[in-house]
Design an enzyme around this catalytic site. Structure first.
Site, PDB file in Angstrom:
ATOM      1  N   LYS A  44       0.841  -1.199   0.000  1.00  0.00           N
ATOM      2  CA  LYS A  44       0.000   0.000   0.000  1.00  0.00           C
ATOM      3  C   LYS A  44       0.876   1.249   0.000  1.00  0.00           C
ATOM      4  O   LYS A  44       1.889   1.303   0.720  1.00  0.00           O
ATOM      5  CB  LYS A  44      -0.913  -0.028   1.239  1.00  0.00           C
TER       6      LYS A  44
ATOM      7  N   SER B  32      -9.751   1.694   3.032  1.00  0.00           N
ATOM      8  CA  SER B  32      -8.917   2.485   2.153  1.00  0.00           C
ATOM      9  C   SER B  32      -7.866   1.685   1.381  1.00  0.00           C
ATOM     10  O   SER B  32      -7.336   2.180   0.395  1.00  0.00           O
ATOM     11  CB  SER B  32      -8.203   3.570   2.962  1.00  0.00           C
TER      12      SER B  32
ATOM     13  N   SER C  87      -9.780  -0.618   7.313  1.00  0.00           N
ATOM     14  CA  SER C  87      -9.270  -0.491   5.943  1.00  0.00           C
ATOM     15  C   SER C  87      -8.541  -1.688   5.374  1.00  0.00           C
ATOM     16  O   SER C  87      -8.218  -1.704   4.192  1.00  0.00           O
ATOM     17  CB  SER C  87      -8.350   0.718   5.840  1.00  0.00           C
TER      18      SER C  87
HETATM   19  N1  GLN Z   1     -13.010   3.808   6.472  1.00  0.00           N
HETATM   20  C1  GLN Z   1     -12.484   4.302   7.726  1.00  0.00           C
HETATM   21  C2  GLN Z   1     -12.209   5.785   7.599  1.00  0.00           C
HETATM   22  O1  GLN Z   1     -12.566   6.341   6.644  1.00  0.00           O
HETATM   23  C3  GLN Z   1     -11.267   3.531   8.117  1.00  0.00           C
HETATM   24  C4  GLN Z   1     -10.071   3.924   7.366  1.00  0.00           C
HETATM   25  C5  GLN Z   1      -8.886   3.104   7.724  1.00  0.00           C
HETATM   26  O2  GLN Z   1      -8.987   2.070   8.362  1.00  0.00           O
HETATM   27  N2  GLN Z   1      -7.724   3.602   7.345  1.00  0.00           N
HETATM   28  O3  GLN Z   1     -11.650   6.372   8.458  1.00  0.00           O
END
Ligand code: GLN
Length: 497
Positions: A80, A155, A179
């Site tokens: 990532k 994400s 994420s």
């Molecule tokens: N979807 C969650 C957010 O928008 C988690 C994001 C993540 O785990 N980096 O914060």
């Protein structure tokens, strides 16, 4: 015969050991696969083709010389784009870091190099890991290889899509509120958020430091054990790294879950979950029962405050972490030097950050400002303690808990972009484990209308071996995880781009 990009890490390692295949061939097969499907999927921000081929040649050479090789020797993986890679652009899918090249490797990268893994490239994500669909990337959205009209989750959507489409054998993502697990669920991959402190965060570009953890994507629990073995362990460079011995994850896969106690938290089976998702999770529970697990109901009463607490804590920490992008130290800077220093920084940040990142920074700064700190931030931290206590008491009675990973299957691109709250609801089932610092794994549980459904297993702190053991037993009894997406392929253009 299976294509090389369909192999599991364990199968490929065996072939490499027996010299039936070289890492150059295996890496080439993945780069060709990337060339075939990337035009549609777009999982990668950067493909490091030349570096990957060079690394594969080196590993093959070491093998020929009879050198002692690491546990992921010659295995191609994706990273990532929030994890620092020395000499390789690391963007966080943000204009702010579009041209940033880190001068050092994250600890997980050093560990993967020591394991002799091959990096194929850096994957797309929601900007600074804020989002649940990878649509917040400043560059382009990634598409779900199971249905190109749909999101891969986020994400870490690029890392999930890459593994689902055979563009990497495994990958790393980061999980702050879900994420890793949520995109895992939406793409039929195995996705693990380790216990806070289990995997070093050194070199992981920070979103919300008390919640962030790096976690892998694979296509089986067995491969997950190999990835975890490579990256887990104490690191003096991360002050929150926990100095406790790393277990042997592969040895935990006994195939036997007789007598294990698995709890079903009633708060995770509420309205709002797709009936198709619910049916898959119910079926998975039946399968685990048939394998000898003892399943019982339990309650985590503060679950419903999780999302609200997260919505204060994560933005608050991110507003502090993202203050460093001011156009002075590194990254994007505004060309306009006409006004005051404040004007200059404001212009830099206005142009460098996308809408969601700005929303979080403003929310966080507000929650931390004097007068509001006690009302919001402190309150949220108290709720966090209650959520952790819920888990503590549940794990007195149960070895692991089971739930859906995400309330829905993959949704359409654009479907939730205009409604941030609908987007945040994706994470209701994943956020509590981040708040509590405990571990969680999403595994392929079945399908609803042709789209993958993830089943989440939650464990106590350092309970990863237990989660892997349950997932592995489930995978020995089912074949959902062996099914791979078949996105339309583009004609091969031939070698070299
Ligand atoms: N979807 C969650 C957010 O928008 C988690 C994001 C993540 O785990 N980096 O914060």
């Amino acid at each position: 015969m299976a294509e090389l990009w369909q192999l599991s890490i364990s199968e490929a390692s065996e072939r490499l050991r027996r010299r039936e295949m070289s890492s150059v061939e295996l890496t080439r097969a993945h780069l060709d696969r990337i060339e075939q499907v990337e035009g549609n999927v777009r999982a990668y921000v950067t493909v490091t083709e030349a570096e990957a081929m060079r690394a594969a040649e080196q590993v093959d050479q070491l093998r020929r010389e009879g050198a002692k090789l690491g546990p992921l020797a010659g295995i191609p993986i994706a990273i990532k784009d929030v994890i620092s890679t020395k000499g390789v652009r690391t963007t966080c899918s943000s204009r702010m870091l579009e041209h940033y090249v880190p001068p050092y490797d994250a600890t997980v990268m050093n560990r993967l190099h020591d394991a002799h893994a091959i990096m194929l490239g850096k994957t797309n994500m929601d900007e600074f890991a804020m989002g649940s669909s990878t649509e917040n990337s400043a560059f382009f959205p990634t598409r779900n290889p199971w249905d190109l009209q749909r999101v891969p989750g986020g994400s870490s959507g690029g890392s999930a899509a890459a593994v689902a489409a055979g563009e990497a054998m495994a990958s790393l993502g980061s999980d702050t509120g879900g994420s890793v697990r949520q995109p895992g669920a939406l793409t039929n991959t195995v996705a693990l958020k380790p216990t806070y402190g289990r995997v070093s965060r050194y070199g992981l570009i920070a979103f919300a430091s008390s919640l962030d953890q790096i976690g892998p994507f694979t296509r089986s629990a067995r491969d997950m054990a190999l990835m975890m073995q490579a990256i887990a362990g104490y690191d003096a460079l991360d002050s929150t790294s926990v100095n406790t011995p790393t277990p042997n994850y592969s040895e935990a896969l006994t195939g036997d879950i007789k007598g294990l106690r698995i709890g079903v938290p009633s708060e995770y089976f509420v309205e709002g979950t797709d009936p198709g998702v619910r049916a898959v999770v119910d079926q998975a529970i039946e399968t685990l029962k048939s394998l000898g697990a003892e399943v019982g109901e339990c309650s985590l009463p503060h679950t419903r405050f999780g999302l609200a607490a997260y919505s204060i804590i994560a933005p608050a920490e991110s507003s502090a972490n993202l203050a460093r992008y001011d156009g002075v130290k590194y990254g994007f800077s505004s060309k306009d030097l006409g006004g005051s220093l404040i004007d200059y920084m404001s212009e830099t940040r206005a142009a460098g950050f996308g809408a969601e990142v700005k929303r979080r920074i403003m929310l966080g700064a507000y929650a931390l400002s004097s007068g509001y700190y006690d009302a919001y931030y402190l309150k949220a931290e108290k709720v966090r303690t209650l959520i952790k206590r819920d888990f503590d008491s549940a794990f007195e009675r149960f070895d692991a808990l089971i739930s859906p990973t995400s309330p829905t299957v993959a949704f359409k691109i654009g479907e939730k972009t205009s409604d941030p709250y609908a987007m945040y609801l994706n994470d209701v089932f994943t956020i509590p484990a981040n708040l509590a610092g405990t571990c969680g794994l999403s595994m392929p549980g079945g399908f609803s209308e042709g789209l993958p459904v993830g089943v989440q297993l939650l464990g106590p702190a350092f309970g990863e071996p237990m989660l892997l053991r349950i997932a592995d037993a489930f995978q020995q009894a089912t074949d959902y995880h062996t099914r791979m997406a078949t996105p339309p392929t583009l004609k091969k253009k031939g070698r070299g781009r």
